[in-house]
Design a protein around this motif. Structure first.
Motif, PDB file in Angstrom:
ATOM      1  N   ARG A 165     -34.701   3.528 -63.759  1.00 57.45           N
ATOM      2  CA  ARG A 165     -33.278   3.837 -63.756  1.00 57.45           C
ATOM      3  C   ARG A 165     -32.509   2.771 -62.982  1.00 57.45           C
ATOM      4  O   ARG A 165     -32.980   2.245 -61.982  1.00 57.45           O
ATOM      5  N   GLY A 166     -31.311   2.469 -63.463  1.00 59.72           N
ATOM      6  CA  GLY A 166     -30.455   1.480 -62.821  1.00 59.72           C
ATOM      7  C   GLY A 166     -29.202   1.279 -63.648  1.00 59.72           C
ATOM      8  O   GLY A 166     -29.044   1.873 -64.711  1.00 59.72           O
ATOM      9  N   GLY A 167     -28.304   0.440 -63.171  1.00 60.64           N
ATOM     10  CA  GLY A 167     -27.064   0.175 -63.887  1.00 60.64           C
ATOM     11  C   GLY A 167     -26.124   1.356 -63.802  1.00 60.64           C
ATOM     12  O   GLY A 167     -26.362   2.333 -63.104  1.00 60.64           O
ATOM     13  N   ASP A 168     -25.017   1.257 -64.537  1.00 62.64           N
ATOM     14  CA  ASP A 168     -24.008   2.323 -64.470  1.00 62.64           C
ATOM     15  C   ASP A 168     -23.657   2.886 -65.851  1.00 62.64           C
ATOM     16  O   ASP A 168     -22.679   3.599 -65.996  1.00 62.64           O
ATOM     17  N   VAL A 169     -24.479   2.576 -66.864  1.00 61.90           N
ATOM     18  CA  VAL A 169     -24.226   3.067 -68.224  1.00 61.90           C
ATOM     19  C   VAL A 169     -25.450   3.830 -68.714  1.00 61.90           C
ATOM     20  O   VAL A 169     -26.583   3.371 -68.541  1.00 61.90           O
ATOM     21  N   VAL A 170     -25.225   4.984 -69.326  1.00 59.91           N
ATOM     22  CA  VAL A 170     -26.302   5.747 -69.948  1.00 59.91           C
ATOM     23  C   VAL A 170     -26.375   5.339 -71.417  1.00 59.91           C
ATOM     24  O   VAL A 170     -25.383   5.433 -72.136  1.00 59.91           O
ATOM     25  N   TYR A 171     -27.523   4.855 -71.847  1.00 61.08           N
ATOM     26  CA  TYR A 171     -27.704   4.434 -73.235  1.00 61.08           C
ATOM     27  C   TYR A 171     -28.455   5.508 -74.009  1.00 61.08           C
ATOM     28  O   TYR A 171     -29.445   6.047 -73.531  1.00 61.08           O
ATOM     29  N   GLY A 172     -27.986   5.806 -75.195  1.00 64.53           N
ATOM     30  CA  GLY A 172     -28.651   6.776 -76.054  1.00 64.53           C
ATOM     31  C   GLY A 172     -29.633   6.081 -76.980  1.00 64.53           C
ATOM     32  O   GLY A 172     -29.411   4.940 -77.399  1.00 64.53           O
ATOM     33  N   PHE A 173     -30.710   6.768 -77.286  1.00 65.89           N
ATOM     34  CA  PHE A 173     -31.694   6.295 -78.261  1.00 65.89           C
ATOM     35  C   PHE A 173     -31.872   7.407 -79.277  1.00 65.89           C
ATOM     36  O   PHE A 173     -32.186   8.538 -78.912  1.00 65.89           O
ATOM     37  N   ALA A 174     -31.635   7.114 -80.536  1.00 63.79           N
ATOM     38  CA  ALA A 174     -31.765   8.130 -81.590  1.00 63.79           C
ATOM     39  C   ALA A 174     -32.753   7.644 -82.634  1.00 63.79           C
ATOM     40  O   ALA A 174     -32.814   6.457 -82.945  1.00 63.79           O
TER      41      ALA A 174
END
Length: 197
Positions: A165-174
């Motif tokens: 975990r890191g950064g400030d954006v949550v990325y989605g994976f579909a």
């Protein structure tokens, strides 16, 4: 003490097949799906979940209770805070694989969400900002081969969930695998055909 060194920070089964109507209905609610998704990172209290989801604590508590009753969540630890036991909830499995349920058992209630529809709605802003990476491929394969491929996709999704975990954006994976009415070429002619040019 947990000996689990992967996300989330508590011990749980890798895969559980979900077939009970109550479990399927529990999985069909978007807020409950969001709760389950958050708990893939770590165990959390109702207060932490409510803050992350920007929803009232009473609403989140209700949905957590539904998930606990459906045996999709459980209390993984408690902490004493000012004479009150604070409960931390965790999933019962990393992956809930939806099994077969008869229409009679399921009743009229929906029991399966379209995760691709959720991903489409979530990804609209990224598409507009030209920050969306996506791909669709169509292949004619036997059903068993489709099942084997999907098992590999589930492994990839689990690898994705284990990224640091890191950064400030949550990325989605579909990901999705579904039958279509798409066209298919006929079988190729044999190269050994003497009449072939």
């Amino acid at each position: 003490m947990s000996i689990n060194h992967r996300f989330p920070n508590y011990d749980l089964s890798d895969i559980t097949e979900v077939t009970a109507p109550a479990q399927l209905r529990a999985l069909a609610h978007p807020l409950r799906n969001a709760i389950l998704e958050l708990l893939l990172e770590r165990a959390a209290t109702v207060s932490e979940l409510a803050a992350a989801l920007d929803r009232p604590k009473s609403t989140v508590a209700h949905h957590v209770s539904v998930l606990v009753d459906a045996q999709l969540l459980r209390v993984v630890r408690t902490r004493r805070v000012r004479a009150i036991d604070e409960r931390y909830y965790g999933r019962t499995a990393r992956i809930f694989r939806v099994g077969t349920v008869s229409p009679t058992e399921a009743g009229d209630a929906p029991y399966c969400t379209n995760d691709l529809a959720t991903a489409a709605a979530e990804s609209a802003a990224a598409h507009q900002a030209d920050q969306l990476s996506s791909i669709v491929r169509h292949v004619r394969i036997p059903r068993e081969q489709a099942r084997e491929f999907w098992a590999r996709v589930l492994e990839l999704a689990d690898d994705y969930a284990q990224l640091p975990r890191g950064g400030d954006v949550v990325y989605g994976f579909a990901a999705g695998l579904y039958p279509t009415d798409g066209p298919a070429l006929p079988e190729a002619e044999s190269a050994a055909d003497p009449d072939r040019p």
